[in-house]
Design a protein around this motif. Structure first.
Motif, PDB file in Angstrom:
ATOM      1  N   PHE A 166       0.879  -1.220   0.111  1.00 44.57           N
ATOM      2  CA  PHE A 166       0.025  -0.054  -0.209  1.00 44.57           C
ATOM      3  C   PHE A 166       0.986   1.150  -0.036  1.00 44.57           C
ATOM      4  O   PHE A 166       1.884   1.287   0.475  1.00 44.57           O
ATOM      5  N   VAL A 167       0.433   2.287  -0.607  1.00 44.19           N
ATOM      6  CA  VAL A 167       1.192   3.611  -0.585  1.00 44.19           C
ATOM      7  C   VAL A 167      -0.125   4.660  -0.483  1.00 44.19           C
ATOM      8  O   VAL A 167      -1.318   4.469  -0.559  1.00 44.19           O
ATOM      9  N   PRO A 168       0.384   5.900   0.086  1.00 42.83           N
ATOM     10  CA  PRO A 168      -0.685   6.948   0.458  1.00 42.83           C
ATOM     11  C   PRO A 168      -1.254   7.373  -0.987  1.00 42.83           C
ATOM     12  O   PRO A 168      -0.894   7.392  -2.082  1.00 42.83           O
ATOM     13  N   TYR A 169      -2.634   7.454  -0.810  1.00 40.24           N
ATOM     14  CA  TYR A 169      -3.395   7.721  -1.798  1.00 40.24           C
ATOM     15  C   TYR A 169      -3.011   9.052  -2.501  1.00 40.24           C
ATOM     16  O   TYR A 169      -3.215   9.159  -3.802  1.00 40.24           O
ATOM     17  N   TYR A 170      -2.593  10.102  -1.979  1.00 38.80           N
ATOM     18  CA  TYR A 170      -2.209  11.387  -2.718  1.00 38.80           C
ATOM     19  C   TYR A 170      -1.007  10.928  -3.310  1.00 38.80           C
ATOM     20  O   TYR A 170      -0.875  11.666  -4.558  1.00 38.80           O
ATOM     21  N   PHE A 171      -0.132   9.795  -3.428  1.00 37.76           N
ATOM     22  CA  PHE A 171       0.853   9.453  -4.135  1.00 37.76           C
ATOM     23  C   PHE A 171       0.484   8.719  -5.277  1.00 37.76           C
ATOM     24  O   PHE A 171       1.475   8.629  -6.043  1.00 37.76           O
ATOM     25  N   ARG A 172      -0.719   8.254  -5.543  1.00 38.38           N
ATOM     26  CA  ARG A 172      -0.951   7.438  -6.588  1.00 38.38           C
ATOM     27  C   ARG A 172      -0.802   7.894  -8.041  1.00 38.38           C
ATOM     28  O   ARG A 172      -0.849   9.423  -8.170  1.00 38.38           O
ATOM     29  N   ALA A 173      -0.814   7.335  -9.045  1.00 36.50           N
ATOM     30  CA  ALA A 173      -0.551   7.774 -10.526  1.00 36.50           C
ATOM     31  C   ALA A 173       0.494   8.820 -10.781  1.00 36.50           C
ATOM     32  O   ALA A 173       0.438   9.792 -11.226  1.00 36.50           O
ATOM     33  N   ASN A 174       1.576   8.399 -10.009  1.00 35.63           N
ATOM     34  CA  ASN A 174       2.749   9.369 -10.073  1.00 35.63           C
ATOM     35  C   ASN A 174       3.876   8.546 -10.800  1.00 35.63           C
ATOM     36  O   ASN A 174       4.969   9.220 -11.225  1.00 35.63           O
ATOM     37  N   ARG A 175       4.311   7.221 -10.913  1.00 30.56           N
ATOM     38  CA  ARG A 175       4.853   6.399 -11.595  1.00 30.56           C
ATOM     39  C   ARG A 175       4.346   5.831 -12.626  1.00 30.56           C
ATOM     40  O   ARG A 175       3.139   5.647 -12.888  1.00 30.56           O
ATOM     41  N   GLU A 176       4.759   5.612 -13.539  1.00 27.27           N
ATOM     42  CA  GLU A 176       4.408   4.927 -14.688  1.00 27.27           C
ATOM     43  C   GLU A 176       3.749   3.423 -14.478  1.00 27.27           C
ATOM     44  O   GLU A 176       4.608   2.458 -14.406  1.00 27.27           O
ATOM     45  N   GLY A 177       2.555   3.501 -14.354  1.00 24.47           N
ATOM     46  CA  GLY A 177       1.668   2.380 -14.136  1.00 24.47           C
ATOM     47  C   GLY A 177       0.864   2.004 -15.204  1.00 24.47           C
ATOM     48  O   GLY A 177       0.609   2.809 -16.014  1.00 24.47           O
ATOM     49  N   ARG A 178       0.036   0.872 -14.824  1.00 22.47           N
ATOM     50  CA  ARG A 178      -1.215   0.616 -15.857  1.00 22.47           C
ATOM     51  C   ARG A 178      -2.279   1.014 -15.469  1.00 22.47           C
ATOM     52  O   ARG A 178      -3.384   0.713 -15.912  1.00 22.47           O
TER      53      ARG A 178
END
Lengths: 697, 697
Positions: B673-685
């Motif tokens: 798990f990572v903090p929600y604010y941190f989501r979609a910051n790294r190249e993911g799917r």
């Protein structure tokens, strides 16, 4: 195989059987009650083409005048009435049929046109709005009435003006230059045209049905545009002017017309329109079989049943467009986001299922047909046949209590139930014969009745003795009259692992959910018995529906809780928990004679394994929408045990009976379930629920 | 107490603290990036009043031209930029500010009118559509920019044209005969007018704000009709012509204008409009307190937080109207029925919460303010400050993968995050003093910073030392400079049962969630420490949301799963089960330095108590939407054990680590798990989920 509207004459329901009693209620009460309503509301005399005050009313749903369906209301009543005259004459009803037929004949214009609204109210607007204004829908119901009328009276009195009206359609609509490349906003006429063809054998009737089906959803159908766009522009409609039921401009998915049927991947929009359309596609297959349409039908059927159908067989979650939502979106009621499940839509599913069975004898169609018949359709009428439902939610709410109503402005459902019960035996058993020497009988639903049909002058007869839907023991008695006969009997999914036949068969031939009995077995055993044990069972919707509920069912019937039998309820059973893990509760079944309605039912009772959700306080972070659970310890130490957030189980009890108390302190002795079809028949407060929230004991 | 846009100057964030770093990203990257976008898209030069090609584009949402918000985009950028200049000059940015101000001044018409679209594109349509066309909204953002500009530069260059523009509004709109009894479709100018009043002290600025608030929702406001109906008729709009975002005609609840604010029982419609409106109502209370409006504010706040708010602080479930649905309808994502949770709406909640705290110092407001700040607001911008989100779902889907975007046609959110971070320290600590001798400090969020303010020439100073939001240990150091000082410190709800202060207080005075430290304690203990232990905890939405999910949180942060850290995922974690009953899993926390973004976070890991839902087959009755569970036995015999329908737990494991396998056969070692604010910051799917389906072990 004939359509059920014709084949029902082969199968006579047994007196005092469940469906026979339901059908007699329509004969004795509903037809006369509905005739009275037709007269009081102005519908009966409307074909006299006089002005009626209500014609000036503001439409409830622009651009659809409230009286726009009157033609179809009359048509459906005639059709329904006719089905009941076959086995018993009735002077009052027949006089009304004859008078209505005369009025309809006299309402026809010289060019064949035949529609109340567009003759009396808006003659200049004929054929200008096929998308919304139901000219073809109304014609379809009049044609169905005419076909049924012809089957009974063997005269052309009603069919003649309708054939003439269809001639006008054939001129106006079609692929030719100068013709409108249109099709109905509400499918129905396609079904009717196929039935008409079965009487007239005129290929242009089939041709027009096929044109409507093939042309539907053509994105460049008229002048390079979607037909609905083209006709809207011709009317001077502005781009952002749209009917209330269109959430966005050009929501043609509402009409199942967003793309050609062959390209549609899912059922969309108005659920009745979708079902009537697909029924026509399946019915046309008999005369013009095409594997691409068969594939589309199977794809759309599976999409509907697997992802867009309620436990009761109901379809349509969304009120605004009376239809389907996204996949797996099946809330139980208004306060959870929707649940429409229109009675007419259930009837549409039955119609489609029956046509699918003609294409492919697979019990998956008959299972759903039975589910709808005994639940989502039958619940649409009261036990006395004088009150009706349009919407059939799985849970009531303060906004939408569970009640039946005397009538509706848009009165599609009440006469639709009447006509369905009129020919209901056509859904039970179908027959076929290849030559004069061999015959086959398919038993889809083994309700008590006798099916008899002629094979080369010999009458093959199958007698079915049962108390369906209350008990699963079914006696069969075949008189094959020397004709080589086979029988295929559906094994209901709910009994697929526990059915038995006597005399026994060593290796029963079960294919696609039907037990196929070969003629040697039947020659040795003209009488045999099958038992489909009706053990109460729990059913649940797909996990992706996020409902987390469990419901009780028994045989073909889904059950519900009502406040009449559970008088402590004040919240529509919303906080009730059924604690089914790790063990399910014992269910007690009782035969009950209800004094209010005179109905005999099997009721069910659960006296343990339930509790109530207690929702704390009003605080935000401390409790309600944003609940915090017991914290975990990070490492070492003992793990705290966990209870669901905001939930306190007031009492958790096993099968040893203990007192259970509601959050407001009422003692609850047990939960009393009745069949869903039976709901809203006794004077209650309108609290009802099918799916109970799952708890843990 | 001043507005946070002014009071933020009192509190200096500590270098290298979390919020300081976020703010520096805006200074270093976002402002310049956004300036560049303003230039590239034509917004920067738009006040030159030249034609721009895009002005001919078809509107995405009729009747709103896509460029209609450009005035506000420029206004918000100026406002944001100004907040950063206070502590550090920047020539590029300041030159742009000056140039934009000059362009705005030159764009003003002789009568004071000042709007790009209605000067260049549609001059005849001025003041004809307050409901949809954002004249007042745009003016509001320009006024806010002007006030901020004035606070920095102490000149009237930008405020002068805006005051003149407001004069025109005061002439045009109001209760007088010949005036339009209108108000904005999108509230914003009300907030701006109150801020303008704080500079000008001109009572007519306050008066106009109050008029807009009081008149809103008057059903007979103009010629006996709702103002919006009256102006629509005057425009020649037809009754069934309506904007795309109105699901039905006259859906004025979309604008929170279906009835007067004082009569509204629930928050409805477009969530940003609702928040901006209520913020203005709460802000006006400072100057014109009225208990009826206070009651309405509390009622609507509670309705929102208790029944219409996501676990992240996000609001608005429905995409069509970017706003609220019915109560407890909070699906996690598009494929479950909706989840909008717009970034601007989270900013609106923060604004409202801050104004509510000024009315009533209750931690329930600050808890939500903190929740939004660190979750639903902060997630709206990437760690590098160059990508943004508009919609903030709690679960992704194939239709809406979790991604950030470079910009939006309607670009309200990106500059809104910039300006919010510009004055973010104004949300943390507020101060007041009654005389020259006594002062009070309210600590709402104890992020690391130093607050200093003047009390009769003496500077009272509070230093807060913490690593918020990562650790709960907070050091306070007060320099009261001889002023009698009290401090109120919010006890976060998530720490309400385990916080501690040192030096100890025997009987701590906690009222409405704030610990009140009296001046004697502070005189003896100018330095003290409070610990708010940030134990990982599970949170869950209200049971009536029917979500049946559980999420992980720690301190102010809500956590999520992303595919970047859980590479086996292929279904957006939809079939993942977290088995929290009867025992919750151990959660392991780790400090992580992410190399891609440079971000230091606390990540969390669960290595047991999870499994996968296996959804069988495609059959209808045998499996999916209409599942049948194991049958019960009726009486006697053993009860069969029960598993959830259609669910098979591939592996159920306790804390002893075992291999867990996905339905498609991948081995899963644990959940990261990572903090929600941190989501979609790294190249993911684009696979992400906050709430995990609850299972049982």
């Amino acid at each position: 195989m004939a359509q059920p509207q014709v084949s029902f004459l082969q199968t006579k329901l047994k007196p005092d059987s469940f469906l026979h009693r339901k059908r007699e209620v329509v004969r004795e009460n509903t037809l006369l009650y509905q005739l009275d309503v037709l007269k009081k509301t102005g519908r009966y005399d409307a074909f006299k083409l006089q002005w009626h005050d209500s014609y000036s009313d503001e439409p409830d749903h622009w651009p659809v005048p409230n009286h726009l369906f009157w033609d179809s209301d009359v048509g459906k009543w005639i059709e329904a009435a006719v089905y009941f005259i076959h086995d018993k004459k009735n002077e009052t009803i027949e006089n009304a049929i004859h008078e209505l037929v005369d009025m309809i004949r006299s309402a026809q214009q010289d060019d064949g046109y035949l529609n109340i609204h567009f003759t009396v109210v808006a003659p200049k607007e004929r054929f200008t709005n096929f998308r919304d204004l139901h000219e073809l829908y109304n014609a379809g119901h009049l044609i169905e009435a005419a076909v049924a009328h012809h089957d009974l009276y063997h005269n052309d009195k009603l069919i003649e003006p309708l054939v003439k009206y269809v001639d006008l359609f054939c001129k106006t609509l079609g692929p030719g230059e100068g013709q409108k490349h249109g099709y109905p906003g509400h499918p129905e006429i396609e079904i009717a045209l196929i039935r008409l063809y079965e009487v007239t054998k005129d290929p242009k009737h089939l041709e027009l049905a096929q044109y409507f089906i093939d042309e539907r959803g053509n994105l460049a159908g008229q002048d390079g545009k979607h037909f609905y766009t083209s006709e809207a522009e011709a009317r001077g409609e502005r781009p952002y002017e749209r009917p209330n039921y269109y959430p966005k401009p050009k929501s043609y998915w509402y009409n199942s017309a967003h793309k050609p049927i062959l390209e549609q991947e899912s059922v969309e929009g108005h659920s009745v329109r979708s079902m009537y359309l697909l029924t026509a596609v399946a019915a046309l297959n008999k005369y013009r079989p095409r594997s691409d349409y068969q594939k589309a039908l199977q794809r759309l059927w599976n999409n509907m049943v697997d992802k867009k159908m309620y436990l009761t067989g109901g379809i349509g979650a969304i009120k605004q467009w009376e239809g389907f939502s996204i996949e797996y979106f099946l809330p139980n009621g208004t306060d959870e986001g929707g649940c429409y499940s229109e009675t007419c839509a259930a009837i549409g599913v039955m119609m489609l299922a029956e046509r699918m069975l003609q294409i492919d004898l697979d019990s998956k169609y008959a299972d759903i047909m039975e589910l709808c018949l005994y639940n989502s359709m039958l619940c649409g009428m009261s036990t006395d046949g004088k009150r009706f439902t349009y919407v059939n939610q799985l849970a009531s709410s303060d906004e939408d209590p569970d009640k039946k109503a005397a009538w509706y402005t848009c009165a599609c459902c009440p006469p639709n139930v009447s006509r369905t019960l009129g020919f209901v035996s056509g859904y039970l058993v179908t027959t076929s014969h290849d030559s004069d020497k061999s015959a086959n009988i398919n038993v889809h639903i083994p309700a008590a009745g006798t099916t008899a049909f002629d094979v080369g002058g010999k009458v093959v007869k199958l007698d079915i003795d049962s108390t369906w839907p209350w008990d699963g023991k079914v006696g069969f008695d075949l008189d094959s009259a020397g004709v080589q006969t086979t029988i295929a009997i559906r094994i209901p999914e709910w009994s697929s692992s526990n059915w038995s036949i006597s005399p026994k068969i060593d290796e029963p031939d079960v294919r696609k959910g039907y037990l196929h009995l070969p003629s040697p077995y039947l020659r040795s055993n003209s009488q045999f018995t099958i038992n489909f044990p009706m053990t109460p069972r729990f059913i649940a919707p797909h996990p992706f529906t996020n409902q987390n509920v469990i419901a009780l069912a028994r045989g073909p019937l889904v059950y519900c809780l009502e406040d009449v039998d559970n008088d402590w309820v004040t919240d529509h059973f919303k906080s009730l928990l059924l604690n089914v893990q790790p063990h399910v509760p014992t269910v007690k079944e009782t035969q009950v004679h209800d004094k209010v309605t005179g109905e005999d039912i099997v009721a069910m009772h659960i006296s343990s394994h339930f509790s109530f959700l207690k929702v704390d306080g009003q605080g935000a972070m401390d409790g309600v929408a944003l609940g915090t659970c017991a914290a975990t310890e990070m490492s070492g130490g003992k793990k705290p045990s966990f209870t669901l957030p905001q939930t306190s189980f007031l009492e958790v009890n096993g099968d040893q009976k203990k007192e259970v108390m509601t959050p407001d302190g009422k003692i609850v002795e047990g939960l009393n379930f009745v069949p869903y079809y039976f709901r809203a028949n006794r004077e209650g407060r309108g609290h009802m629920r099918v799916g109970i929230r799952i708890g843990t004991s």
